[in-house]
Design a protein around this motif. Structure first.
Motif, PDB file in Angstrom:
ATOM      1  N   ALA A 155       0.698  -1.247  -0.029  1.00  0.00           N
ATOM      2  CA  ALA A 155       0.317   0.033  -0.124  1.00  0.00           C
ATOM      3  C   ALA A 155       0.745   1.157  -0.178  1.00  0.00           C
ATOM      4  O   ALA A 155       0.297   2.182  -0.461  1.00  0.00           O
ATOM      5  N   PHE A 156       1.820   0.956   0.955  1.00  0.00           N
ATOM      6  CA  PHE A 156       2.529   2.724   0.831  1.00  0.00           C
ATOM      7  C   PHE A 156       3.835   2.534  -0.497  1.00  0.00           C
ATOM      8  O   PHE A 156       4.078   3.573  -0.845  1.00  0.00           O
ATOM      9  N   THR A 157       3.979   1.381  -1.079  1.00  0.00           N
ATOM     10  CA  THR A 157       4.199   1.749  -1.759  1.00  0.00           C
ATOM     11  C   THR A 157       3.750   1.794  -3.430  1.00  0.00           C
ATOM     12  O   THR A 157       3.983   3.006  -4.282  1.00  0.00           O
ATOM     13  N   LEU A 158       2.568   1.779  -3.695  1.00  0.00           N
ATOM     14  CA  LEU A 158       1.441   2.276  -4.453  1.00  0.00           C
ATOM     15  C   LEU A 158       1.290   3.277  -3.848  1.00  0.00           C
ATOM     16  O   LEU A 158       0.988   4.426  -5.958  1.00  0.00           O
ATOM     17  N   VAL A 159       0.929   3.747  -2.960  1.00  0.00           N
ATOM     18  CA  VAL A 159       0.100   5.449  -3.070  1.00  0.00           C
ATOM     19  C   VAL A 159       1.488   6.195  -3.150  1.00  0.00           C
ATOM     20  O   VAL A 159       1.286   7.532  -3.954  1.00  0.00           O
ATOM     21  N   THR A 160       3.411   5.665  -3.136  1.00  0.00           N
ATOM     22  CA  THR A 160       4.098   6.336  -3.351  1.00  0.00           C
ATOM     23  C   THR A 160       4.582   6.946  -5.243  1.00  0.00           C
ATOM     24  O   THR A 160       4.268   7.667  -5.402  1.00  0.00           O
ATOM     25  N   THR A 161       4.323   5.078  -5.132  1.00  0.00           N
ATOM     26  CA  THR A 161       4.061   5.268  -7.043  1.00  0.00           C
ATOM     27  C   THR A 161       2.906   5.914  -7.436  1.00  0.00           C
ATOM     28  O   THR A 161       3.271   7.303  -8.122  1.00  0.00           O
ATOM     29  N   LEU A 162       1.998   6.392  -7.246  1.00  0.00           N
ATOM     30  CA  LEU A 162       0.781   7.003  -7.191  1.00  0.00           C
ATOM     31  C   LEU A 162       1.380   8.365  -7.789  1.00  0.00           C
ATOM     32  O   LEU A 162       1.312   8.977  -8.491  1.00  0.00           O
TER      33      LEU A 162
ATOM     34  N   THR B 137      14.587  13.441 -15.454  1.00  0.00           N
ATOM     35  CA  THR B 137      14.803  13.938 -14.767  1.00  0.00           C
ATOM     36  C   THR B 137      14.238  13.563 -13.275  1.00  0.00           C
ATOM     37  O   THR B 137      13.444  12.768 -12.362  1.00  0.00           O
ATOM     38  N   LEU B 138      12.878  13.618 -14.477  1.00  0.00           N
ATOM     39  CA  LEU B 138      11.733  13.598 -13.522  1.00  0.00           C
ATOM     40  C   LEU B 138      10.881  11.869 -13.486  1.00  0.00           C
ATOM     41  O   LEU B 138      10.331  11.851 -11.912  1.00  0.00           O
TER      42      LEU B 138
ATOM     43  N   GLY C 126      10.916   9.902  -9.973  1.00  0.00           N
ATOM     44  CA  GLY C 126       9.918   9.116  -9.322  1.00  0.00           C
ATOM     45  C   GLY C 126      10.528   7.604  -9.269  1.00  0.00           C
ATOM     46  O   GLY C 126       9.900   7.265  -8.437  1.00  0.00           O
ATOM     47  N   LEU C 127      11.074   6.966  -9.872  1.00  0.00           N
ATOM     48  CA  LEU C 127      11.394   5.417  -9.881  1.00  0.00           C
ATOM     49  C   LEU C 127      12.248   5.763  -7.847  1.00  0.00           C
ATOM     50  O   LEU C 127      12.314   4.983  -7.810  1.00  0.00           O
ATOM     51  N   LEU C 128      13.237   6.500  -7.927  1.00  0.00           N
ATOM     52  CA  LEU C 128      14.382   6.689  -6.708  1.00  0.00           C
ATOM     53  C   LEU C 128      12.726   6.859  -5.511  1.00  0.00           C
ATOM     54  O   LEU C 128      12.743   6.108  -4.525  1.00  0.00           O
ATOM     55  N   ALA C 129      12.221   7.994  -5.883  1.00  0.00           N
ATOM     56  CA  ALA C 129      11.256   7.931  -5.083  1.00  0.00           C
ATOM     57  C   ALA C 129       9.918   6.665  -4.838  1.00  0.00           C
ATOM     58  O   ALA C 129       9.954   6.502  -3.469  1.00  0.00           O
ATOM     59  N   GLY C 130       9.644   5.885  -5.342  1.00  0.00           N
ATOM     60  CA  GLY C 130       9.152   5.006  -5.213  1.00  0.00           C
ATOM     61  C   GLY C 130      10.074   3.802  -4.622  1.00  0.00           C
ATOM     62  O   GLY C 130       9.650   2.279  -3.827  1.00  0.00           O
ATOM     63  N   ALA C 131      11.606   3.910  -5.186  1.00  0.00           N
ATOM     64  CA  ALA C 131      12.200   2.764  -4.830  1.00  0.00           C
ATOM     65  C   ALA C 131      12.262   3.070  -2.667  1.00  0.00           C
ATOM     66  O   ALA C 131      12.347   2.080  -2.354  1.00  0.00           O
TER      67      ALA C 131
END
Length: 483
Positions: free
Chosen positions: A12-19, A164-165, A169-174
Protein backbone atom coordinates in the motif's frame (compact mmCIF):
# COMPACT_ATOMS: atom_id res chain seq x y z
CA UNK A 1 2.34 -14.41 2.02
CA UNK A 2 0.21 -11.64 0.49
CA UNK A 3 -2.23 -12.01 3.38
CA UNK A 4 0.37 -10.88 5.90
CA UNK A 5 -0.48 -7.42 7.21
CA UNK A 6 3.04 -6.06 6.88
CA UNK A 7 3.17 -7.14 3.21
CA UNK A 8 -0.17 -5.46 2.52
CA UNK A 9 0.97 -2.28 4.27
CA UNK A 10 4.26 -2.26 2.36
CA UNK A 11 2.46 -2.71 -0.95
CA UNK A 12 0.00 0.00 0.00
CA UNK A 13 2.84 2.41 0.84
CA UNK A 14 4.55 1.58 -2.45
CA UNK A 15 1.35 1.98 -4.48
CA UNK A 16 0.47 5.30 -2.86
CA UNK A 17 4.02 6.59 -3.32
CA UNK A 18 4.19 5.48 -6.95
CA UNK A 19 0.81 6.97 -7.85
CA UNK A 20 1.69 10.20 -6.09
CA UNK A 21 4.99 10.45 -7.91
CA UNK A 22 3.42 9.64 -11.29
CA UNK A 23 0.66 12.21 -10.84
CA UNK A 24 3.18 14.78 -9.63
CA UNK A 25 5.49 14.04 -12.56
CA UNK A 26 2.63 14.33 -15.06
CA UNK A 27 1.45 17.62 -13.58
CA UNK A 28 5.00 18.94 -13.34
CA UNK A 29 5.77 17.93 -16.93
CA UNK A 30 2.68 19.67 -18.26
CA UNK A 31 3.27 22.75 -16.16
CA UNK A 32 6.97 22.87 -16.91
CA UNK A 33 6.35 22.63 -20.65
CA UNK A 34 3.85 25.49 -20.54
CA UNK A 35 6.05 27.62 -18.30
CA UNK A 36 9.05 26.92 -20.51
CA UNK A 37 7.17 28.12 -23.59
CA UNK A 38 6.17 31.23 -21.66
CA UNK A 39 9.79 31.75 -20.68
CA UNK A 40 10.85 31.55 -24.32
CA UNK A 41 8.17 34.04 -25.32
CA UNK A 42 9.17 36.50 -22.60
CA UNK A 43 12.82 36.11 -23.60
CA UNK A 44 11.95 37.17 -27.13
CA UNK A 45 10.02 40.14 -25.74
CA UNK A 46 13.08 41.21 -23.80
CA UNK A 47 15.25 40.84 -26.89
CA UNK A 48 12.84 43.13 -28.75
CA UNK A 49 13.00 45.75 -25.95
CA UNK A 50 9.22 45.88 -26.15
CA UNK A 51 8.59 46.74 -22.46
CA UNK A 52 10.84 49.87 -22.55
CA UNK A 53 9.19 51.02 -25.79
CA UNK A 54 5.70 50.60 -24.29
CA UNK A 55 6.80 52.45 -21.15
CA UNK A 56 8.15 55.32 -23.20
CA UNK A 57 4.98 55.47 -25.31
CA UNK A 58 2.65 55.68 -22.30
CA UNK A 59 4.88 58.19 -20.54
CA UNK A 60 4.65 60.42 -23.62
CA UNK A 61 0.97 60.03 -24.52
CA UNK A 62 -0.61 59.10 -21.14
CA UNK A 63 -2.90 56.76 -23.05
CA UNK A 64 -2.73 53.54 -24.99
CA UNK A 65 -4.55 54.92 -28.00
CA UNK A 66 -2.45 54.35 -31.12
CA UNK A 67 -0.14 51.89 -29.39
CA UNK A 68 -0.27 49.75 -32.56
CA UNK A 69 2.52 51.92 -33.93
CA UNK A 70 4.86 50.63 -31.23
CA UNK A 71 4.18 47.04 -32.19
CA UNK A 72 4.51 47.97 -35.89
CA UNK A 73 7.97 49.34 -35.26
CA UNK A 74 9.15 46.08 -33.69
CA UNK A 75 10.76 43.58 -36.08
CA UNK A 76 8.38 42.37 -38.68
CA UNK A 77 5.31 44.00 -37.19
CA UNK A 78 3.15 45.93 -39.62
CA UNK A 79 0.33 48.40 -39.00
CA UNK A 80 -3.01 46.80 -38.15
CA UNK A 81 -4.53 45.46 -41.32
CA UNK A 82 -1.31 45.59 -43.32
CA UNK A 83 0.76 42.63 -42.19
CA UNK A 84 1.22 39.74 -44.57
CA UNK A 85 -0.35 37.46 -42.01
CA UNK A 86 -3.69 39.28 -42.08
CA UNK A 87 -5.12 42.13 -40.03
CA UNK A 88 -3.32 42.50 -36.71
CA UNK A 89 -1.24 39.37 -37.22
CA UNK A 90 2.44 38.95 -36.43
CA UNK A 91 4.84 37.43 -38.85
CA UNK A 92 6.81 35.72 -36.05
CA UNK A 93 5.68 32.92 -33.71
CA UNK A 94 4.73 35.28 -30.85
CA UNK A 95 1.20 36.13 -29.76
CA UNK A 96 1.05 39.45 -27.92
CA UNK A 97 -1.67 41.13 -25.89
CA UNK A 98 -1.54 44.49 -24.13
CA UNK A 99 -4.00 45.44 -21.39
CA UNK A 100 -4.46 48.68 -19.46
CA UNK A 101 -4.30 49.05 -15.68
CA UNK A 102 -7.87 47.72 -15.38
CA UNK A 103 -6.83 44.54 -17.26
CA UNK A 104 -8.86 45.47 -20.37
CA UNK A 105 -7.18 44.37 -23.60
CA UNK A 106 -6.18 47.36 -25.77
CA UNK A 107 -4.12 45.48 -28.32
CA UNK A 108 -3.92 41.88 -29.54
CA UNK A 109 -1.61 40.53 -32.20
CA UNK A 110 -4.17 37.88 -33.15
CA UNK A 111 -7.53 38.52 -34.74
CA UNK A 112 -10.86 37.62 -33.17
CA UNK A 113 -10.08 38.99 -29.73
CA UNK A 114 -13.41 40.81 -29.54
CA UNK A 115 -14.13 44.29 -28.30
CA UNK A 116 -12.13 45.18 -25.22
CA UNK A 117 -11.94 41.75 -23.59
CA UNK A 118 -10.28 41.37 -20.21
CA UNK A 119 -7.23 39.31 -19.38
CA UNK A 120 -7.97 35.93 -17.86
CA UNK A 121 -6.49 34.67 -14.60
CA UNK A 122 -3.91 32.57 -16.46
CA UNK A 123 -3.04 35.58 -18.63
CA UNK A 124 -2.45 37.71 -15.51
CA UNK A 125 -0.19 34.99 -14.07
CA UNK A 126 2.07 35.28 -17.16
CA UNK A 127 1.70 39.01 -17.71
CA UNK A 128 4.65 41.41 -17.58
CA UNK A 129 3.75 44.74 -15.96
CA UNK A 130 4.37 48.06 -17.68
CA UNK A 131 5.37 50.59 -14.98
CA UNK A 132 5.51 54.37 -15.41
CA UNK A 133 6.62 56.60 -12.53
CA UNK A 134 6.18 53.72 -10.08
CA UNK A 135 2.59 52.98 -11.20
CA UNK A 136 1.53 49.95 -13.21
CA UNK A 137 -0.23 51.30 -16.26
CA UNK A 138 -0.55 48.12 -18.28
CA UNK A 139 0.20 44.43 -18.70
CA UNK A 140 1.89 42.70 -21.62
CA UNK A 141 1.21 39.01 -22.28
CA UNK A 142 3.48 37.10 -24.64
CA UNK A 143 3.13 33.45 -25.61
CA UNK A 144 4.27 31.18 -28.38
CA UNK A 145 1.71 30.11 -30.93
CA UNK A 146 0.35 26.59 -30.32
CA UNK A 147 1.72 25.22 -33.57
CA UNK A 148 5.15 26.75 -33.05
CA UNK A 149 7.84 24.08 -33.05
CA UNK A 150 10.49 24.43 -30.39
CA UNK A 151 14.11 24.59 -31.30
CA UNK A 152 16.34 21.54 -30.92
CA UNK A 153 17.95 23.05 -27.81
CA UNK A 154 14.54 23.68 -26.21
CA UNK A 155 13.32 20.18 -27.04
CA UNK A 156 16.53 18.75 -25.60
CA UNK A 157 16.00 20.74 -22.39
CA UNK A 158 12.42 19.43 -22.00
CA UNK A 159 13.58 15.87 -22.71
CA UNK A 160 16.23 16.20 -20.02
CA UNK A 161 13.61 17.56 -17.62
CA UNK A 162 11.28 14.62 -18.31
CA UNK A 163 14.11 12.17 -17.84
CA UNK A 164 14.98 13.80 -14.50
CA UNK A 165 11.34 13.53 -13.40
CA UNK A 166 11.24 9.83 -14.36
CA UNK A 167 14.44 9.14 -12.45
CA UNK A 168 13.14 11.05 -9.44
CA UNK A 169 9.92 9.03 -9.62
CA UNK A 170 11.77 5.72 -9.72
CA UNK A 171 13.98 6.79 -6.82
CA UNK A 172 10.97 7.94 -4.81
CA UNK A 173 9.20 4.65 -5.55
CA UNK A 174 12.20 2.64 -4.35
CA UNK A 175 12.51 4.77 -1.22
CA UNK A 176 8.75 4.40 -0.66
CA UNK A 177 9.03 0.62 -0.95
CA UNK A 178 11.91 0.46 1.52
CA UNK A 179 10.26 2.83 3.98
CA UNK A 180 6.96 0.99 3.51
CA UNK A 181 8.55 -2.32 4.47
CA UNK A 182 10.31 -0.77 7.48
CA UNK A 183 7.21 1.07 8.71
CA UNK A 184 4.94 -1.91 8.05
CA UNK A 185 7.22 -4.26 9.97
CA UNK A 186 7.43 -1.74 12.79
CA UNK A 187 3.65 -1.47 12.96
CA UNK A 188 2.91 -5.18 12.74
CA UNK A 189 5.70 -6.52 14.98
CA UNK A 190 3.83 -5.62 18.21
CA UNK A 191 0.68 -7.20 16.75
CA UNK A 192 2.63 -10.38 15.98
CA UNK A 193 3.90 -10.51 19.55
CA UNK A 194 0.38 -9.90 20.83
CA UNK A 195 -0.97 -12.72 18.65
CA UNK A 196 1.72 -15.12 19.91
CA UNK A 197 0.88 -14.19 23.49
CA UNK A 198 -2.82 -14.76 22.80
CA UNK A 199 -2.10 -18.22 21.35
CA UNK A 200 -0.04 -19.17 24.41
CA UNK A 201 -2.81 -17.87 26.67
CA UNK A 202 -5.39 -19.91 24.75
CA UNK A 203 -3.20 -23.01 25.18
CA UNK A 204 -3.41 -22.63 28.96
CA UNK A 205 -0.41 -20.48 29.87
CA UNK A 206 -2.23 -17.86 31.96
CA UNK A 207 1.05 -16.25 33.01
CA UNK A 208 1.69 -15.10 29.45
CA UNK A 209 1.87 -11.32 28.95
CA UNK A 210 2.33 -9.23 25.81
CA UNK A 211 5.05 -6.56 25.62
CA UNK A 212 3.61 -3.04 25.62
CA UNK A 213 5.17 -1.33 22.60
CA UNK A 214 4.36 0.28 19.28
CA UNK A 215 1.79 2.97 18.47
CA UNK A 216 -0.70 4.10 21.11
CA UNK A 217 -3.52 1.96 19.69
CA UNK A 218 -1.36 -1.18 19.66
CA UNK A 219 0.08 -0.52 23.13
CA UNK A 220 -3.45 0.07 24.45
CA UNK A 221 -4.48 -3.29 22.99
CA UNK A 222 -1.45 -4.94 24.65
CA UNK A 223 -2.31 -3.35 28.00
CA UNK A 224 -5.93 -4.50 27.67
CA UNK A 225 -4.71 -8.01 26.82
CA UNK A 226 -2.41 -8.05 29.84
CA UNK A 227 -5.25 -6.87 32.09
CA UNK A 228 -7.48 -9.61 30.68
CA UNK A 229 -4.74 -12.23 31.18
CA UNK A 230 -4.20 -11.07 34.77
CA UNK A 231 -7.92 -11.26 35.40
CA UNK A 232 -8.10 -14.76 33.93
CA UNK A 233 -5.12 -15.87 36.00
CA UNK A 234 -6.67 -14.45 39.15
CA UNK A 235 -10.02 -16.07 38.34
CA UNK A 236 -8.33 -19.41 37.76
CA UNK A 237 -6.47 -19.16 41.05
CA UNK A 238 -9.72 -18.22 42.79
CA UNK A 239 -11.46 -21.20 41.17
CA UNK A 240 -8.76 -23.57 42.36
CA UNK A 241 -8.87 -22.10 45.85
CA UNK A 242 -12.65 -22.41 45.88
CA UNK A 243 -12.53 -26.05 44.82
CA UNK A 244 -9.89 -26.78 47.45
CA UNK A 245 -11.92 -24.95 50.11
CA UNK A 246 -15.13 -26.74 49.18
CA UNK A 247 -13.37 -30.10 49.23
CA UNK A 248 -11.90 -29.26 52.62
CA UNK A 249 -15.19 -28.03 54.07
CA UNK A 250 -17.16 -31.03 52.80
CA UNK A 251 -14.57 -33.54 53.97
CA UNK A 252 -15.07 -32.84 57.69
CA UNK A 253 -18.83 -33.53 57.94
CA UNK A 254 -18.56 -36.43 55.50
CA UNK A 255 -15.79 -37.95 57.58
CA UNK A 256 -17.91 -37.61 60.71
CA UNK A 257 -20.92 -39.18 59.00
CA UNK A 258 -18.84 -41.98 57.50
CA UNK A 259 -17.09 -42.72 60.79
CA UNK A 260 -20.28 -42.79 62.81
CA UNK A 261 -22.06 -45.01 60.29
CA UNK A 262 -19.09 -47.40 60.22
CA UNK A 263 -19.12 -47.49 64.02
CA UNK A 264 -22.82 -48.29 64.00
CA UNK A 265 -22.32 -51.04 61.43
CA UNK A 266 -19.42 -52.53 63.37
CA UNK A 267 -21.37 -52.40 66.63
CA UNK A 268 -18.96 -49.96 68.26
CA UNK A 269 -21.78 -47.47 68.79
CA UNK A 270 -25.24 -48.65 69.78
CA UNK A 271 -28.05 -47.80 67.39
CA UNK A 272 -29.53 -45.13 69.60
CA UNK A 273 -31.28 -41.84 69.00
CA UNK A 274 -28.31 -39.73 70.14
CA UNK A 275 -25.99 -41.29 67.57
CA UNK A 276 -28.54 -40.85 64.81
CA UNK A 277 -29.00 -37.22 65.92
CA UNK A 278 -25.26 -36.62 65.55
CA UNK A 279 -25.30 -37.95 62.01
CA UNK A 280 -28.43 -35.94 61.21
CA UNK A 281 -26.80 -32.72 62.46
CA UNK A 282 -23.87 -33.31 60.13
CA UNK A 283 -26.25 -33.77 57.19
CA UNK A 284 -27.89 -30.47 58.13
CA UNK A 285 -24.47 -28.82 58.08
CA UNK A 286 -23.80 -30.26 54.64
CA UNK A 287 -27.16 -29.08 53.36
CA UNK A 288 -26.56 -25.62 54.78
CA UNK A 289 -23.10 -25.45 53.23
CA UNK A 290 -24.42 -26.43 49.80
CA UNK A 291 -27.28 -23.90 50.08
CA UNK A 292 -24.87 -21.12 51.07
CA UNK A 293 -22.53 -21.95 48.18
CA UNK A 294 -25.43 -21.87 45.74
CA UNK A 295 -26.66 -18.54 47.09
CA UNK A 296 -23.19 -17.00 46.97
CA UNK A 297 -22.65 -18.23 43.40
CA UNK A 298 -25.98 -16.74 42.27
CA UNK A 299 -25.21 -13.43 43.98
CA UNK A 300 -21.73 -13.19 42.42
CA UNK A 301 -23.17 -14.01 38.98
CA UNK A 302 -25.87 -11.35 39.36
CA UNK A 303 -28.60 -13.97 38.99
CA UNK A 304 -30.07 -13.69 42.49
CA UNK A 305 -33.71 -12.71 42.27
CA UNK A 306 -34.41 -9.49 44.20
CA UNK A 307 -37.82 -8.04 45.04
CA UNK A 308 -36.83 -4.39 45.30
CA UNK A 309 -39.30 -1.99 46.91
CA UNK A 310 -39.12 1.15 49.01
CA UNK A 311 -38.49 -0.13 52.54
CA UNK A 312 -37.98 1.50 55.91
CA UNK A 313 -34.49 0.81 57.25
CA UNK A 314 -35.59 1.54 60.82
CA UNK A 315 -38.21 -1.21 60.63
CA UNK A 316 -35.65 -3.76 59.35
CA UNK A 317 -33.25 -2.83 62.17
CA UNK A 318 -36.00 -3.07 64.79
CA UNK A 319 -37.10 -6.52 63.67
CA UNK A 320 -33.51 -7.82 63.44
CA UNK A 321 -32.75 -6.46 66.92
CA UNK A 322 -35.86 -8.18 68.27
CA UNK A 323 -34.76 -11.43 66.64
CA UNK A 324 -31.42 -11.40 68.51
CA UNK A 325 -32.65 -10.01 71.83
CA UNK A 326 -32.90 -13.44 73.44
CA UNK A 327 -29.39 -14.40 72.31
CA UNK A 328 -28.02 -11.10 73.65
CA UNK A 329 -29.70 -11.61 77.01
CA UNK A 330 -28.33 -15.13 77.21
CA UNK A 331 -24.77 -13.84 76.69
CA UNK A 332 -25.43 -10.80 78.91
CA UNK A 333 -24.63 -8.45 76.03
CA UNK A 334 -26.36 -5.09 75.66
CA UNK A 335 -28.02 -4.72 72.26
CA UNK A 336 -29.47 -1.34 71.33
CA UNK A 337 -30.25 0.63 68.17
CA UNK A 338 -29.84 4.26 67.14
CA UNK A 339 -31.59 5.39 63.94
CA UNK A 340 -31.42 8.94 62.65
CA UNK A 341 -34.91 10.53 62.71
CA UNK A 342 -36.91 10.69 59.48
CA UNK A 343 -34.59 8.53 57.42
CA UNK A 344 -35.75 8.26 53.80
CA UNK A 345 -36.66 4.82 52.48
CA UNK A 346 -34.17 2.71 50.56
CA UNK A 347 -34.71 0.76 47.34
CA UNK A 348 -34.02 -2.81 48.41
CA UNK A 349 -35.26 -6.34 48.95
CA UNK A 350 -36.24 -6.21 52.62
CA UNK A 351 -35.64 -9.93 53.23
CA UNK A 352 -32.16 -9.88 51.68
CA UNK A 353 -31.12 -6.76 53.59
CA UNK A 354 -32.38 -8.36 56.79
CA UNK A 355 -30.33 -11.43 55.88
CA UNK A 356 -27.16 -9.31 55.54
CA UNK A 357 -27.87 -7.40 58.77
CA UNK A 358 -28.67 -10.59 60.70
CA UNK A 359 -25.32 -12.05 59.65
CA UNK A 360 -23.47 -8.98 60.97
CA UNK A 361 -25.43 -9.12 64.23
CA UNK A 362 -24.75 -12.85 64.62
CA UNK A 363 -21.00 -12.30 64.19
CA UNK A 364 -21.00 -9.32 66.56
CA UNK A 365 -22.79 -11.27 69.30
CA UNK A 366 -20.52 -14.27 68.77
CA UNK A 367 -17.35 -12.25 69.39
CA UNK A 368 -18.62 -9.77 71.99
CA UNK A 369 -17.73 -10.95 75.50
CA UNK A 370 -20.08 -11.01 78.48
CA UNK A 371 -20.95 -7.50 79.60
CA UNK A 372 -20.13 -6.03 76.18
CA UNK A 373 -22.25 -3.95 73.84
CA UNK A 374 -23.53 -4.33 70.27
CA UNK A 375 -24.72 -1.07 68.76
CA UNK A 376 -26.75 -0.75 65.52
CA UNK A 377 -26.62 2.72 63.96
CA UNK A 378 -28.44 3.96 60.84
CA UNK A 379 -27.85 7.42 59.35
CA UNK A 380 -27.16 9.28 56.15
CA UNK A 381 -23.88 8.15 54.58
CA UNK A 382 -21.78 11.04 55.86
CA UNK A 383 -20.43 9.34 58.96
CA UNK A 384 -16.67 8.72 59.37
CA UNK A 385 -17.24 4.97 59.49
CA UNK A 386 -18.76 4.92 56.00
CA UNK A 387 -16.67 4.88 52.84
CA UNK A 388 -18.62 7.56 50.94
CA UNK A 389 -19.98 10.98 51.95
CA UNK A 390 -22.81 10.54 49.43
CA UNK A 391 -26.00 11.71 51.19
CA UNK A 392 -28.14 9.73 48.72
CA UNK A 393 -27.09 6.58 50.57
CA UNK A 394 -28.09 5.24 53.96
CA UNK A 395 -25.26 3.81 56.07
CA UNK A 396 -25.99 1.01 58.57
CA UNK A 397 -23.26 0.18 61.09
CA UNK A 398 -22.97 -2.73 63.51
CA UNK A 399 -20.46 -1.85 66.23
CA UNK A 400 -19.30 -4.33 68.87
CA UNK A 401 -16.91 -4.25 71.80
CA UNK A 402 -15.25 -7.55 70.98
CA UNK A 403 -11.53 -8.30 70.66
CA UNK A 404 -11.29 -6.65 67.25
CA UNK A 405 -9.63 -7.92 64.08
CA UNK A 406 -5.86 -7.84 63.49
CA UNK A 407 -4.77 -5.57 60.57
CA UNK A 408 -3.37 -8.52 58.60
CA UNK A 409 -6.80 -10.23 58.73
CA UNK A 410 -8.91 -7.23 57.64
CA UNK A 411 -8.40 -7.78 53.85
CA UNK A 412 -9.68 -11.37 54.18
CA UNK A 413 -12.80 -10.82 56.31
CA UNK A 414 -15.15 -11.17 53.33
CA UNK A 415 -13.32 -14.12 51.73
CA UNK A 416 -15.04 -17.49 51.45
CA UNK A 417 -14.47 -19.90 54.35
CA UNK A 418 -12.29 -17.39 56.20
CA UNK A 419 -12.22 -17.38 60.01
CA UNK A 420 -10.27 -15.18 62.38
CA UNK A 421 -10.12 -18.15 64.78
CA UNK A 422 -8.76 -21.01 62.65
CA UNK A 423 -9.43 -23.51 65.42
CA UNK A 424 -13.14 -22.74 65.73
CA UNK A 425 -15.36 -25.70 64.86
CA UNK A 426 -18.01 -25.62 62.16
CA UNK A 427 -20.76 -26.20 64.66
CA UNK A 428 -19.73 -23.03 66.47
CA UNK A 429 -18.90 -20.85 63.53
CA UNK A 430 -21.24 -21.65 60.67
CA UNK A 431 -20.09 -22.32 57.13
CA UNK A 432 -17.69 -19.39 56.81
CA UNK A 433 -19.71 -17.97 53.90
CA UNK A 434 -21.99 -15.58 55.77
CA UNK A 435 -19.95 -12.40 55.36
CA UNK A 436 -19.18 -13.18 51.71
CA UNK A 437 -22.90 -13.67 51.04
CA UNK A 438 -23.82 -10.51 52.95
CA UNK A 439 -21.35 -8.45 50.95
CA UNK A 440 -22.62 -9.79 47.64
CA UNK A 441 -26.22 -9.05 48.67
CA UNK A 442 -25.33 -5.43 49.44
CA UNK A 443 -23.33 -5.08 46.22
CA UNK A 444 -26.28 -6.41 44.21
CA UNK A 445 -28.36 -3.53 45.66
CA UNK A 446 -25.85 -0.94 44.43
CA UNK A 447 -24.33 -0.41 47.87
CA UNK A 448 -20.99 -1.22 49.46
CA UNK A 449 -19.80 -3.02 52.59
CA UNK A 450 -16.66 -2.65 54.65
CA UNK A 451 -15.12 -3.13 58.08
CA UNK A 452 -13.00 -1.04 60.42
CA UNK A 453 -11.31 -2.51 63.47
CA UNK A 454 -8.35 -2.29 65.80
CA UNK A 455 -7.20 -5.09 68.09
CA UNK A 456 -8.77 -4.70 71.54
CA UNK A 457 -11.18 -1.95 70.39
CA UNK A 458 -13.94 -3.99 68.78
CA UNK A 459 -15.08 -3.91 65.16
CA UNK A 460 -17.44 -1.82 63.06
CA UNK A 461 -19.07 -3.51 60.06
CA UNK A 462 -20.95 -1.09 57.80
CA UNK A 463 -22.88 -1.16 54.55
CA UNK A 464 -24.71 1.43 52.44
CA UNK A 465 -27.98 1.31 50.49
CA UNK A 466 -29.34 3.73 47.88
CA UNK A 467 -32.12 6.12 48.88
CA UNK A 468 -35.41 6.14 46.97
CA UNK A 469 -38.07 8.85 46.93
CA UNK A 470 -41.09 6.58 46.56
CA UNK A 471 -43.40 5.71 49.42
CA UNK A 472 -42.58 2.86 51.79
CA UNK A 473 -44.12 -0.53 51.15
CA UNK A 474 -45.00 -2.29 54.37
CA UNK A 475 -44.34 -6.02 54.22
CA UNK A 476 -43.42 -8.75 56.71
CA UNK A 477 -39.86 -10.00 56.79
CA UNK A 478 -38.85 -13.61 56.30
CA UNK A 479 -37.14 -14.58 59.58
CA UNK A 480 -35.54 -17.62 57.95
CA UNK A 481 -32.63 -15.48 56.71
CA UNK A 482 -30.84 -15.48 60.08
CA UNK A 483 -27.81 -17.30 61.39
Amino acid sequence: MIRRLWVQLALAFTLVTTLSVLMTALFTNTRASADFRTFLAQSQVQQLDLIPRLTEYYATHRTWNGVETVFASIRGMGPRGMGPGGPGMMRGPLELMLADAEERVVYASVSGSGSAPRLSHDDMRQAMPVVVDGTTVGYLVARLQRDTALSAAAQHFLAQLNQTLIQAGLLAGAIGLILGVIIARGLTAPLDRLARAAHRLASGDLTQRAPVAGPVEVSDAAEAFNAMAASLEEAEQARRRLLADIAHELRTPLTVIQGNLRALLDGVFPLEKDEITTIYDETLLLSRLVADLRELTLAEAGQLRLNRTAVDVSAIIAQSAALFTAQALEKQVTLHTDCEPRLPPVLADADRIAQALNNLLSNALRYTPEGGTVHIVAARAHQPSCASPDTDMICIRVIDTGPGIPPEDLPHVFDRFWRADRGRARAQGGTGLGLAIARQLVLSHGGSMGVESEPGKGACFWFTLPVTHTSVTSQPLDASYSW
